[in-house]
Scaffold this motif. Structure first.
Motif, mmCIF file in Angstrom:
data_model
loop_
_atom_site.group_PDB
_atom_site.id
_atom_site.type_symbol
_atom_site.label_atom_id
_atom_site.label_comp_id
_atom_site.label_asym_id
_atom_site.label_seq_id
_atom_site.Cartn_x
_atom_site.Cartn_y
_atom_site.Cartn_z
ATOM 1 N N PRO A 123 0.824 -1.216 0.000
ATOM 2 C CA PRO A 123 0.000 0.000 0.000
ATOM 3 C C PRO A 123 0.854 1.260 0.000
ATOM 4 N N VAL A 124 0.392 2.265 -0.742
ATOM 5 C CA VAL A 124 1.020 3.588 -0.757
ATOM 6 C C VAL A 124 -0.099 4.622 -0.634
ATOM 7 N N LEU A 125 -0.029 5.447 0.403
ATOM 8 C CA LEU A 125 -1.064 6.456 0.601
ATOM 9 C C LEU A 125 -0.989 7.521 -0.487
ATOM 10 N N ARG A 126 -2.117 7.877 -1.030
ATOM 11 C CA ARG A 126 -2.172 8.929 -2.040
ATOM 12 C C ARG A 126 -2.309 10.278 -1.331
ATOM 13 N N PRO A 127 -1.487 11.284 -1.691
ATOM 14 C CA PRO A 127 -1.589 12.588 -1.024
ATOM 15 C C PRO A 127 -2.989 13.166 -1.156
ATOM 16 N N ARG A 128 -3.440 13.788 -0.094
ATOM 17 C CA ARG A 128 -4.767 14.400 -0.115
ATOM 18 C C ARG A 128 -4.792 15.658 -0.969
ATOM 19 N N ARG A 129 -3.648 16.358 -1.058
ATOM 20 C CA ARG A 129 -3.575 17.567 -1.855
ATOM 21 C C ARG A 129 -2.853 17.291 -3.158
ATOM 22 N N LEU A 130 -3.094 18.149 -4.148
ATOM 23 C CA LEU A 130 -2.402 18.062 -5.421
ATOM 24 C C LEU A 130 -0.905 18.263 -5.199
ATOM 25 N N GLN A 131 -0.080 17.395 -5.767
ATOM 26 C CA GLN A 131 1.365 17.509 -5.671
ATOM 27 C C GLN A 131 1.918 18.062 -6.980
ATOM 28 N N CYS A 132 2.873 18.981 -6.868
ATOM 29 C CA CYS A 132 3.461 19.624 -8.042
ATOM 30 C C CYS A 132 4.946 19.292 -8.136
#
Length: 221
Positions: A123-132
C-alpha cells in the motif's frame, strides 16, 4: 416578396455583427488556467503500476502497487530465516487461501487500511492535496504547491530545513548550526541548517569556529 426581404435583412445584419464582434476578454482562457501548479510547477504525474485502489475508514485513498516496482531491477531480497520456535510454542497462524499473508480476523484486517489489495502488492497512501513538480527557481511548500525561491527562502543567519519546506536563498551555503559548549562543538539544530556565507573570508551571522573555521579563525585548541 419585398416584405420578406425587408424582414430578413435586419436579421442577417445582426448575425454578421455578432460573428465579427471581438470576444469578451473575460471569456478568453487565461495563461496557465489549466495548470493548477502554475507558474512555478507542473502537476505530478499519477503513480505508475497501480493495480488496485482502496479507501480507508477515514477516507484516505490507498494505491496498491506490485512489490517488484519498488526496486530498480524488480528483484526482491529473500528475507532471512526466522528464529526456531521454542518447544511447546503455539504454531504460527495459518496462511490465507491465496498464500499472500497469514490469516487474521476481519476486524484486525480492516482497522487501519480497510480493504486489502491483491497478493504481492504493497500500500502507498495517495496525497490528499495536489502535488506539483517544481521548476528551477521554485521550491516545494507543505501543501504541495511551488513558491518562488526568491520570496520563500531563508536569508543570512536564518534556518532552513526540509521538514519546514524551507531552503537557503541563492548565494548562501547551508552549514551546521553549532555552538561551543564547555570547549566542545555541539550541534544545536540536528534537523536544520544555518544559511551563511561561509567561505567568503568574513565571520558572518551564525558562523563560528565550529561550523565555519575558515572564516572564524579556525578551531580552538
Amino acid at each position: 416578396m419585398h416584405a420578406l426581404v425587408l424582414l430578413l435583412c435586419p436579421l442577417l445584419l445582426l448575425a454578421t455583427a455578432c460573428a465579427a464582434r471581438e470576444p469578451d476578454p473575460a471569456d478568453r482562457p487565461r495563461p496557465g488556467a489549466d495548470n493548477p501548479c502554475a507558474p512555478g510547477g507542473t502537476p505530478r504525474p499519477p503513480r505508475k503500476h497501480v493495480v488496485a485502489t482502496t479507501v480507508t475508514p477515514d477516507g484516505q485513498i490507498v494505491d496498491w502497487i506490485p512489490i517488484e516496482s519498488q526496486t530498480p531491477d524488480g528483484k526482491i531480497a529473500t528475507p532471512p530465516a526466522g528464529p526456531t520456535a521454542p518447544e511447546g510454542a503455539s504454531p504460527p497462524p495459518p496462511a490465507s487461501p491465496d498464500g499472500a499473508a497469514p490469516a487474521r480476523s476481519p476486524d484486525a484486517a480492516t482497522v487501519q487500511l480497510g480493504p486489502r489489495g491483491p497478493a504481492g502488492t504493497v500500500p502507498v497512501l495517495r496525497p490528499r492535496r495536489l502535488q506539483c513538480d517544481c521548476l528551477p527557481g521554485y521550491v516545494q511548500q507543505a501543501d504541495g504547491s511551488c513558491a518562488a525561491l526568491a520570496s520563500h527562502c531563508s536569508g543570512e543567519g536564518g534556518m532552513a530545513s526540509s521538514k519546514s519546506f524551507t531552503t537557503c536563498c541563492p548565494g548562501l551555503t547551508p552549514i551546521a548550526s553549532m555552538e561551543r559548549v564547555d570547549g566542545a562543538c555541539v550541534t544545536t539544530a540536528p534537523d536544520a541548517h544555518l544559511c551563511a556565507r561561509c567561505g567568503d573570508g568574513a565571520c558572518g551571522a551564525g558562523e563560528n569556529d565550529c561550523n565555519c573555521p575558515g572564516d572564524c579563525g579556525g578551531a580552538r585548541p
